[in-house]
Design an enzyme around this catalytic site. Structure first.
Site, short mmCIF file in Angstrom:
data_model
loop_
_atom_site.label_atom_id
_atom_site.label_comp_id
_atom_site.label_asym_id
_atom_site.label_seq_id
_atom_site.Cartn_x
_atom_site.Cartn_y
_atom_site.Cartn_z
N SER A 1 13.68 -83.10 2.14
CA SER A 1 12.54 -83.82 1.59
C SER A 1 11.42 -82.82 1.30
O SER A 1 11.37 -81.75 1.92
CB SER A 1 12.03 -84.86 2.59
OG SER A 1 10.77 -85.39 2.21
N TYR B 1 9.14 -87.08 11.15
CA TYR B 1 9.90 -86.94 9.92
C TYR B 1 9.80 -85.54 9.32
O TYR B 1 10.81 -84.92 8.98
CB TYR B 1 9.43 -87.98 8.91
CG TYR B 1 10.28 -88.03 7.66
CD1 TYR B 1 11.50 -88.68 7.64
CD2 TYR B 1 9.83 -87.42 6.48
CE1 TYR B 1 12.28 -88.73 6.48
CE2 TYR B 1 10.60 -87.47 5.32
CZ TYR B 1 11.82 -88.12 5.33
OH TYR B 1 12.58 -88.16 4.18
#
Length: 266
Positions: A158, A171
């Protein structure tokens, strides 16, 4: 250039993106990105093993893809449970005779301030994004090494692995770990002809990110950073996955390809 060499070169260019006949194992296959990749690979001629935690969703997806002429099967399993991963890998080999491509699109997020996020939630995110990726690399990678014909491993990272963000203390570090796992495995498996790369999307439409699509403030904030002027759709993800699974990327390994509409450029 001799005539024979010219013909061989032309043949390579015509087939460099061909993944027909390859076997791809896609984790998180019922998520928006996983589904798009599985369908894209199937349309391109690959045989696809779908895996995830929901048998009902996997069965529905497999029936949908089969109806489109795609060769696929499914195996239920939790990516963070070692016994499940071993079984899914074994079922893939038993069904299709091997594994040529691994895509780890399983993952989760639960944004929260560190002061209020329970340790258990942090561990769940790390298990889903890091441990699950590590386990599938370990067991699918073992198959690729033993096959002796190389392979393509594509980990889903990501842009958040590159940049921090408020309420993302689980995350973002998990995706940074995926980026470094990519580099480490590329070094470890280069001698076996196994390419290991990651794809780093920005905000794509999915169950994980629907809140950003629904939140006008969050969406507008992201759009000011994306030169392409829009958020990502699952279809935008497929091209990079086919590229990294094909001979066109044979000399690319250990890198993260950002599919982000230019988000990291600004």
């Amino acid at each position: 250039m001799k005539k024979g060499e010219e013909k061989m070169e032309k043949q390579f260019v015509e087939t460099m993106f061909d993944i027909g006949g390859k076997t791809a194992l896609v984790t998180g296959a019922t998520g928006n990105l996983g589904k798009a990749v599985a369908e894209g690979y199937g349309i391109a001629g690959a045989k696809v093993m779908l895996t995830g935690r929901s048998e009902e969703k996997l069965k529905t997806l497999c029936e949908e893809l089969t109806g489109k002429g795609i060769v696929c099967a499914y195996a239920v399993g939790d990516p963070a449970v070692e016994e499940d991963v071993v079984r899914v890998v074994e079922e893939t080999v038993r069904k299709f005779g091997g594994i040529d491509i691994l895509v780890t699109s399983a993952g989760m997020n639960n944004p929260k301030p560190i002061l209020s996020q329970p340790r258990e939630e942090w561990e769940q995110i790390m298990d889903a994004n890091v441990l699950g990726t590590w386990l599938y690399c370990k067991y699918a990678g073992k198959v690729m090494v033993e096959q002796g014909r190389g392979g393509k491993v594509i980990l889903v990272s990501s842009t958040r692995g590159k940049l921090g963000m408020k309420n993302y203390t689980a995350y973002s570090p998990s995706k940074a770990a995926v980026d470094l796992m990519t580099k480490s495995l590329a070094c470890e498996w280069g001698e076996y002809g196994i390419n290991v790369n990651a794809i780093g999307p920005t905000v794509f439409r999915s169950e994980l990110t629907q809140w950003m699509f629904d939140d006008d403030t969050a969406r507008t904030k992201f759009l000011t950073r994306i030169p392409a002027g829009r958020l990502g759709e699952p279809e935008d993800f497929v091209g990079a996955c086919i590229f990294l699974a094909s001979a066109a990327s044979d000399f690319i390994t250990g890198t993260t390809v950002y599919v982000d509409g230019g988000y990291l450029a600004g």
